[in-house]
Design a protein around this motif. Sequence first.
Motif: not given
Length: 126
Positions: A85-107
């Motif tokens: 839920v926290i990660l989905i909510v962070l996806m709605f913040v413009p630059l933070v969503s890109l950072i979340v996607l990059l971190v998840l991609n690395a994991k």
Amino acid sequence: MNTYNPYEAPKAAMAAPVANDAGIEQVASAQKLIIYSILAYFAGAAARTFLGPIGLLLVLGAVLMGLIGTFRLCSGLGYSMPVRVILIVLMFVPLVSLIVLLVLNAKATARLRAAGYHVGLLGATR
């Protein structure tokens, strides 16, 4: 007579490979969605500069792909529901969503490589 050979290679108990994990295929497909979302996000930002509203549609498509990919990847990696839920909510913040996607991609890349997959620019192959 002793059967011990001092020149024999040591034997170690090896753990079962992670490839038998049930969620590894889900991680691979979700990672592809996330990679396509990152690429579409950059393409949409460039198209928005030159084409206006058409670029906005591409950015919205990238956000939708990112949301679906994030949920599927979190499920495949076994994250708890509050973290999802926290990660989905962070996806709605413009630059933070890109950072979340990059971190998840690395994991996801680390998990897939541990399972024996080859991970390239556009996702994982066996």
